[in-house]
Design a protein around this motif. Structure first.
Motif, mmCIF file in Angstrom:
data_model
loop_
_atom_site.group_PDB
_atom_site.id
_atom_site.type_symbol
_atom_site.label_atom_id
_atom_site.label_comp_id
_atom_site.label_asym_id
_atom_site.label_seq_id
_atom_site.Cartn_x
_atom_site.Cartn_y
_atom_site.Cartn_z
ATOM 1 N N PHE A 105 51.159 -29.238 -2.203
ATOM 2 C CA PHE A 105 51.355 -29.721 -3.573
ATOM 3 C C PHE A 105 52.489 -30.732 -3.661
ATOM 4 O O PHE A 105 52.319 -31.831 -4.193
ATOM 5 N N GLY A 106 53.676 -30.365 -3.174
ATOM 6 C CA GLY A 106 54.824 -31.252 -3.300
ATOM 7 C C GLY A 106 54.604 -32.579 -2.606
ATOM 8 O O GLY A 106 54.950 -33.644 -3.142
ATOM 9 N N THR A 107 54.018 -32.542 -1.411
ATOM 10 C CA THR A 107 53.764 -33.771 -0.663
ATOM 11 C C THR A 107 52.820 -34.692 -1.425
ATOM 12 O O THR A 107 53.062 -35.897 -1.562
ATOM 13 N N ARG A 108 51.729 -34.149 -1.951
ATOM 14 C CA ARG A 108 50.751 -34.957 -2.683
ATOM 15 C C ARG A 108 51.335 -35.451 -4.006
ATOM 16 O O ARG A 108 51.174 -36.611 -4.380
ATOM 17 N N PHE A 109 52.029 -34.578 -4.723
ATOM 18 C CA PHE A 109 52.582 -34.911 -6.036
ATOM 19 C C PHE A 109 53.658 -35.988 -5.931
ATOM 20 O O PHE A 109 53.612 -37.020 -6.613
ATOM 21 N N GLN A 110 54.636 -35.758 -5.061
ATOM 22 C CA GLN A 110 55.756 -36.691 -4.955
ATOM 23 C C GLN A 110 55.298 -38.043 -4.406
ATOM 24 O O GLN A 110 55.655 -39.104 -4.958
ATOM 25 N N ASN A 111 54.522 -38.041 -3.337
ATOM 26 C CA ASN A 111 54.093 -39.315 -2.753
ATOM 27 C C ASN A 111 53.177 -40.099 -3.686
ATOM 28 O O ASN A 111 53.214 -41.338 -3.695
ATOM 29 N N TYR A 112 52.361 -39.412 -4.475
ATOM 30 C CA TYR A 112 51.523 -40.107 -5.458
ATOM 31 C C TYR A 112 52.399 -40.871 -6.448
ATOM 32 O O TYR A 112 52.153 -42.050 -6.742
ATOM 33 N N LEU A 113 53.442 -40.208 -6.944
ATOM 34 C CA LEU A 113 54.326 -40.862 -7.908
ATOM 35 C C LEU A 113 55.118 -41.996 -7.260
ATOM 36 O O LEU A 113 55.309 -43.056 -7.873
ATOM 37 N N TYR A 114 55.584 -41.799 -6.030
ATOM 38 C CA TYR A 114 56.295 -42.889 -5.350
ATOM 39 C C TYR A 114 55.400 -44.126 -5.257
ATOM 40 O O TYR A 114 55.841 -45.254 -5.523
ATOM 41 N N ILE A 129 51.308 -15.160 -18.990
ATOM 42 C CA ILE A 129 51.905 -16.165 -18.120
ATOM 43 C C ILE A 129 51.686 -15.736 -16.675
ATOM 44 O O ILE A 129 51.962 -14.581 -16.317
ATOM 45 N N ASP A 130 51.182 -16.646 -15.862
ATOM 46 C CA ASP A 130 51.003 -16.365 -14.439
ATOM 47 C C ASP A 130 51.600 -17.523 -13.665
ATOM 48 O O ASP A 130 51.158 -18.662 -13.795
ATOM 49 N N VAL A 131 52.632 -17.266 -12.848
ATOM 50 C CA VAL A 131 53.285 -18.357 -12.128
ATOM 51 C C VAL A 131 52.553 -18.742 -10.850
ATOM 52 O O VAL A 131 52.932 -19.712 -10.194
ATOM 53 N N VAL A 132 51.503 -18.005 -10.475
ATOM 54 C CA VAL A 132 50.696 -18.405 -9.318
ATOM 55 C C VAL A 132 50.019 -19.738 -9.643
ATOM 56 O O VAL A 132 49.274 -19.840 -10.618
ATOM 57 N N VAL A 159 53.768 -24.634 -14.553
ATOM 58 C CA VAL A 159 55.121 -24.403 -14.037
ATOM 59 C C VAL A 159 55.412 -25.312 -12.851
ATOM 60 O O VAL A 159 56.447 -25.986 -12.800
ATOM 61 N N ILE A 160 54.471 -25.361 -11.881
ATOM 62 C CA ILE A 160 54.737 -26.128 -10.660
ATOM 63 C C ILE A 160 54.811 -27.624 -10.945
ATOM 64 O O ILE A 160 55.591 -28.350 -10.331
ATOM 65 N N VAL A 161 54.023 -28.102 -11.905
ATOM 66 C CA VAL A 161 54.071 -29.532 -12.245
ATOM 67 C C VAL A 161 55.398 -29.871 -12.920
ATOM 68 O O VAL A 161 56.042 -30.878 -12.582
ATOM 69 N N LEU A 162 55.825 -29.044 -13.867
ATOM 70 C CA LEU A 162 57.091 -29.330 -14.545
ATOM 71 C C LEU A 162 58.286 -29.249 -13.602
ATOM 72 O O LEU A 162 59.186 -30.088 -13.651
ATOM 73 N N GLN A 163 58.295 -28.234 -12.728
ATOM 74 C CA GLN A 163 59.435 -28.136 -11.816
ATOM 75 C C GLN A 163 59.411 -29.289 -10.811
ATOM 76 O O GLN A 163 60.457 -29.824 -10.441
ATOM 77 N N ALA A 176 47.460 -33.770 -7.135
ATOM 78 C CA ALA A 176 48.126 -32.790 -6.292
ATOM 79 C C ALA A 176 47.428 -31.440 -6.307
ATOM 80 O O ALA A 176 47.423 -30.722 -5.300
ATOM 81 N N LEU A 177 46.833 -31.088 -7.435
ATOM 82 C CA LEU A 177 46.167 -29.782 -7.574
ATOM 83 C C LEU A 177 44.702 -29.834 -7.188
ATOM 84 O O LEU A 177 44.049 -28.800 -7.071
ATOM 85 N N GLY A 178 44.173 -31.045 -7.008
ATOM 86 C CA GLY A 178 42.744 -31.209 -6.748
ATOM 87 C C GLY A 178 42.342 -30.781 -5.345
ATOM 88 O O GLY A 178 43.161 -30.592 -4.475
#
Length: 272
Positions: free
Chosen positions: A23-32, A213-216, A241-245, A270-272
């Motif tokens: 998730f973090g790798t896809r999310f951050q690099n997409y935004l960069y 609320i489910d943090v999974v 939660v994961i997107v906001l953090q 990132a979630l796809g």
């Protein structure tokens, strides 16, 4: 999408986790890429945490996301704790400013913002299932947003009682009443886990609640969230939660805050 070539000036961000995900790798690099920022992000694990944190400082790595089991163990290795991390004794983000390591907890920040976004009433009686590092972030954010009527339910009696005491909540070894809000902060329902198809709470308890609320985060629609939606409950998912953090981590690393449309696209990728 534009793609900068990696060069000597490219800033590296990273993550440290016992079980690295994508998730973090896809999310951050997409935004960069979308924002044409000269950054790159890579996930790592380690068997030598002091050496890994020392490497962040020595190699001038700009930022590091921290996941289990390192969220508490890294505290003595950084230089400064933001209030978001100091309040709960748990770190999920390290920012390196010229060798000075400043630690934050953006899980805590995300939960605070979701409580505000969903206008959860301070008087809501809730149960939080779990007692680990993420449970500390969630419980502490709820406490600091004025939700005082809480109960911690945890298999680990020592950790559960300690968390309850630190936040001014009750502790019980099992749930024996039906609260208005249910909060799952355990791996129950996580894809690939031994309880992937299980409900964190009984169907009867979910039916009696108003908010779930489910943090999974993976899958975004856990068995608990699917049931709550079917029953017409207000839900907050782990994906939110994961997107906001992750967004707050991105802002800390880059100083840039994406607009809502770009954030939505990054989250979907990132979630796809």
């Amino acid at each position: 999408m534009s793609k900068l070539s990696i060069n000597r000036d490219t800033k590296l961000c990273m993550s440290l986790s016992g079980r690295p995900g994508n998730f973090g790798t896809r999310f951050q690099n997409y935004l960069y890429d979308e924002l044409n920022l000269d950054f790159v992000y890579k996930a790592f694990t380690t068997t030598d945490l002091p050496a890994a944190i020392g490497g962040i400082r020595a190699l001038n790595i700009r930022g590091c996301a921290v996941s289990m089991p390192f969220k508490e163990a890294c505290i003595p290795l950084v230089d400064e704790l933001d209030p978001s991390a100091a309040a709960i004794g748990s770190v999920n983000t390290i920012v390196n400013d010229d060798g000075h390591l400043h630690a934050y907890n953006t899980d805590y920040i995300a939960i605070e913002r979701l409580i505000e976004r969903h206008a959860i009433d301070e008087g809501t009686r809730f149960v939080l299932l779990g007692s680990g590092g993420m449970a500390k972030a969630v419980a502490s954010a709820m406490r600091d947003k004025g939700l005082a009527n809480g109960t911690i339910v945890a298999r680990n009696a020592e950790a559960g009682q300690a968390l309850a005491t630190s936040c001014g909540y009750d502790w019980r070894p099992k749930l024996d009443f039906e609260p208005a809000m249910l909060v799952n902060v355990t791996p129950i329902g996580m894809a690939g886990g031994p309880e992937a198809d299980s409900l964190a709470f009984s169907a009867r308890t979910v039916a009696a609640a108003s908010i779930v609320i489910d943090v999974v985060a993976l899958p975004p629609e856990t068995p608990l969230i699917r049931l709550a939606r079917e029953l017409g409950k207000t839900v907050i998912t782990g994906a939110e939660v994961i997107v906001l953090q992750g967004l707050e981590q991105f802002v800390l690393y880059t100083g840039v805050r994406p607009d809502d449309a770009l954030l939505a696209r990054a989250a979907a990728f990132a979630l796809g």
